[in-house]
Design an enzyme around this catalytic site. Structure first.
Site, PDB file in Angstrom:
ATOM      1  N   ASN A 129      -5.990  -7.162   2.396  1.00 53.72           N
ATOM      2  CA  ASN A 129      -4.903  -6.243   2.750  1.00 53.72           C
ATOM      3  C   ASN A 129      -5.203  -4.833   2.261  1.00 53.72           C
ATOM      4  OD1 ASN A 129      -2.092  -6.005   3.714  1.00 53.72           O
ATOM      5  ND2 ASN A 129      -1.538  -5.638   1.568  1.00 53.72           N
ATOM      6  N   HIS A 148       1.752   2.041   5.987  1.00 57.50           N
ATOM      7  CA  HIS A 148       2.699   3.005   5.413  1.00 57.50           C
ATOM      8  C   HIS A 148       2.439   4.309   6.160  1.00 57.50           C
ATOM      9  CE1 HIS A 148       3.928   0.307   2.264  1.00 57.50           C
ATOM     10  NE2 HIS A 148       2.680   0.096   1.913  1.00 57.50           N
ATOM     11  N   GLU A 163      -6.253  -3.695  -1.457  1.00 55.90           N
ATOM     12  CA  GLU A 163      -6.679  -2.303  -1.681  1.00 55.90           C
ATOM     13  C   GLU A 163      -7.984  -2.150  -2.448  1.00 55.90           C
ATOM     14  OE1 GLU A 163      -3.367  -0.220  -3.425  1.00 55.90           O
ATOM     15  OE2 GLU A 163      -2.100  -0.528  -1.673  1.00 55.90           O
ATOM     16  N   ASP A 171       6.337   0.890   6.945  1.00 55.92           N
ATOM     17  CA  ASP A 171       7.436   1.845   6.780  1.00 55.92           C
ATOM     18  C   ASP A 171       6.957   3.179   7.334  1.00 55.92           C
ATOM     19  OD1 ASP A 171       5.790   2.576   4.591  1.00 55.92           O
ATOM     20  OD2 ASP A 171       7.185   1.798   3.094  1.00 55.92           O
ATOM     21  N   GLU A 212       3.117  -4.064   5.575  1.00 64.30           N
ATOM     22  CA  GLU A 212       4.012  -3.289   4.703  1.00 64.30           C
ATOM     23  C   GLU A 212       4.594  -2.098   5.443  1.00 64.30           C
ATOM     24  OE1 GLU A 212       2.166  -2.328   0.930  1.00 64.30           O
ATOM     25  OE2 GLU A 212       1.150  -4.261   0.821  1.00 64.30           O
TER      26      GLU A 212
HETATM   27  C1  XIL Z   1       5.070  -1.125  -4.448  1.00 67.16           C
HETATM   28  C2  XIL Z   1       6.504  -1.580  -4.671  1.00 67.16           C
HETATM   29  O1  XIL Z   1       7.215  -1.378  -3.485  1.00 67.16           O
HETATM   30  C3  XIL Z   1       7.118  -0.828  -5.817  1.00 67.16           C
HETATM   31  O2  XIL Z   1       8.393  -1.381  -6.138  1.00 67.16           O
HETATM   32  C4  XIL Z   1       6.217  -0.881  -7.034  1.00 67.16           C
HETATM   33  O3  XIL Z   1       6.766  -0.056  -8.055  1.00 67.16           O
HETATM   34  C5  XIL Z   1       4.829  -0.415  -6.703  1.00 67.16           C
HETATM   35  O4  XIL Z   1       4.316  -1.204  -5.641  1.00 67.16           O
HETATM   36  N1  XIL Z   1       0.934  -1.119  -1.466  1.00 67.16           N
HETATM   37  C6  XIL Z   1       1.169  -2.407  -1.856  1.00 67.16           C
HETATM   38  C7  XIL Z   1       2.476  -2.765  -2.457  1.00 67.16           C
HETATM   39  O5  XIL Z   1       0.335  -3.293  -1.613  1.00 67.16           O
HETATM   40  O6  XIL Z   1       2.355  -3.799  -3.403  1.00 67.16           O
HETATM   41  C8  XIL Z   1       3.159  -1.581  -3.070  1.00 67.16           C
HETATM   42  O7  XIL Z   1       4.459  -1.972  -3.501  1.00 67.16           O
HETATM   43  C9  XIL Z   1       3.207  -0.435  -2.094  1.00 67.16           C
HETATM   44  C10 XIL Z   1       1.815  -0.015  -1.701  1.00 67.16           C
END
Ligand code: XIL
Length: 451
Positions: free
Chosen positions: A200, A236, A158, A265, A263
């Site tokens: 990422n 996401h 990020e 969802d 990631e």
């Molecule tokens: C999130 C986790 O799922 C949570 O448990 C934590 O509190 C915060 O981080 N992008 C990412 C992940 O790269 O590491 C994040 O994970 C979600 C967003």
């Protein structure tokens, strides 16, 4: 006649091979009926983010072990978890996940070495060269600890800004200089040459200003030989998916990197099942899309709370989104053989001969004001029982930390001797150690003496 030692070891080897094949072939029995089997038939992995505290929940671990052949730590490999105090590393959660993965034939994604979020408070308080040095040390230490165990590392997470600028996000790391990302990739490569190194990010789900900024960085890295192997698309997702989702993956793949959905969802507000299917089909349509990871197992494991964004309900039942993914994975029949997801066995060292010389070579990853040196020690024809490498640092340079060797001195002529596990080398065998330094490391000329 008693079997000879050679015969015995051949027998053992054959046994090990048969056992290995049994593991490798096991998914064939349920081909296409689980995510892991269906993905493997397409030469992909299917992974989930895991909180190791939940492995003792049998509903959770039953679904995890049945459906997934890749894992990533949801939090336990992040900077705040692995280096809570500067220079004090804790790997309990990460190690636990790696051993669970090995026991269940899963590969491991590493997440994440450097990120503006979830930094330990001591790092949040640093800036400039102190932060740069601490960050590179963190990359080196963590990647070295997990060396050989990680399929792909999210080296940097990020780092690009949202909105239309296409530029970098402001952060303490960014303020150490624009080259912080490439310095991190170089240090990660030196520490674990076998891991794929990924950048990422999120909000990169189509061709937009942010994804184009990242695309330009990857193209520049490839042109200049900065070691990058893959780009992770967090995905996401909300109620819609951009129509150019697949085209965006493809344009990155065309730069010569792998792409991964890292990631995934999807909110329930729109057509969740359709969107999951679309993402799966996009990955399968891009030959360099090597796998998909969903960010959790069941809805109630998700960081997105009441969104119910995952593939299983809280009781572990398969949702419509699950069926959509499985059908997409199974469509079109088998194309490529499954990847070998089992971690390689540890290497063994044969007993060394009692005498001989050695040689050493250095490879350097340098940035303004600092460097990481990786030193390869190779035994001569007689092997070694121990070794010492000396080299003279340029004026103003100093060693700040060393791994896989013990340093005496930190400036001028520094002597590095083996630690207890890497002193014995058979004829022609090699081992590596490394150190980080301040100042310039250019022109280092190592000399090696064997015991
Ligand atoms: C999130 C986790 O799922 C949570 O448990 C934590 O509190 C915060 O981080 N992008 C990412 C992940 O790269 O590491 C994040 O994970 C979600 C967003």
């Amino acid at each position: 006649m008693r079997p000879t030692r050679a015969l015995l070891s051949t027998g053992l080897l054959a046994g090990a091979l048969v056992a290995g094949m049994a593991v490798a072939l096991a998914p064939a029995a349920d081909a296409g009926t689980t995510l892991r089997a269906a993905a493997a038939e397409k030469g992909r992995y299917f992974g989930a983010a895991v909180a190791t505290g939940k492995l003792s929940d049998s509903t959770y671990s039953t679904v995890l072990n049945r459906e997934f052949n890749s894992v990533v730590a949801e939090n336990e490999m992040k900077w705040d978890a692995t280096e809570p105090q500067q220079g004090r590393f804790t790997y309990t959660g990460g190690d636990r996940l790696v051993s669970h993965a090995r026991a269940n034939g899963m590969s491991v994604r590493g997440h994440t070495l450097l990120w503006h979020a979830q930094q330990p408070s001591w790092a949040q308080g640093l800036s400039g060269s102190a932060l740069r040095s601490a960050a590179i040390n963190h990359v080196t230490q963590v990647a070295t600890h997990f060396r050989g165990q990680i399929y792909a590392w999210d080296v940097v997470n990020e780092a690009f800004a949202d909105g239309g600028s296409g530029g970098r996000r402001d952060s303490n790391l960014q303020r150490t200089g624009n080259d912080w990302i490439e310095a991190a990739f170089r240090a990660a490569r030196a520490a674990d040459p076998g891991a794929k190194l990924c950048y990422n990010d999120y909000n990169t789900d189509g061709i937009n200003a942010k994804s184009t900024g990242i695309y330009n960085m990857v193209r520049d890295f490839k042109a200049r030989g900065v070691p990058i192997d893959c780009v992770g698309f967090q995905s996401h997702l909300g109620t819609t998916i951009p129509g150019d989702y697949q085209a965006n993956l493809q344009r990155f793949a065309d730069l010569g990197v792998d792409v991964q959905i890292t990631e995934l969802d999807v909110t329930t507000g729109g057509n969740q099942a359709n969107i999951y299917g679309t993402v799966t089909r996009a990955c399968l349509a891009v030959s360099r899309c090597t796998g998909i990871t969903v960010w959790g197992v069941r809805d109630c494991d998700s960081w997105r709370g009441s969104d119910n964004a995952l593939l299983f309900d809280c009781a572990g039942n398969k949702k419509a989104a699950y069926t959509s993914v499985l059908n997409a994975l199974n469509a079109g029949g088998t194309t490529t053989p499954p990847p070998n997801t089992t971690a390689p066995p540890p290497t063994t060292t044969s007993p060394p001969p009692s005498q001989g010389g050695c040689s050493a070579s250095v490879s350097l990853n340098a940035w303004t004001g600092g460097f990481v040196a990786t030193v390869r020690v190779t035994a001569g024809s007689g092997g070694t029982l121990g070794w010492a490498v000396t080299m003279t640092l340029p004026g103003g340079a100093s060693v700040t930390n060393t791994w896989s060797a013990t340093a005496s001195g930190s400036t001028g002529t520094v002597r590095f001797t083996n630690v207890d596990y890497n002193g014995q080398l058979g004829a022609g065998q090699s081992t590596e150690f490394g150190f980080q330094g301040n100042g310039s490391g250019s022109g280092l000329t190592p000399s090696c003496a064997a015991a």
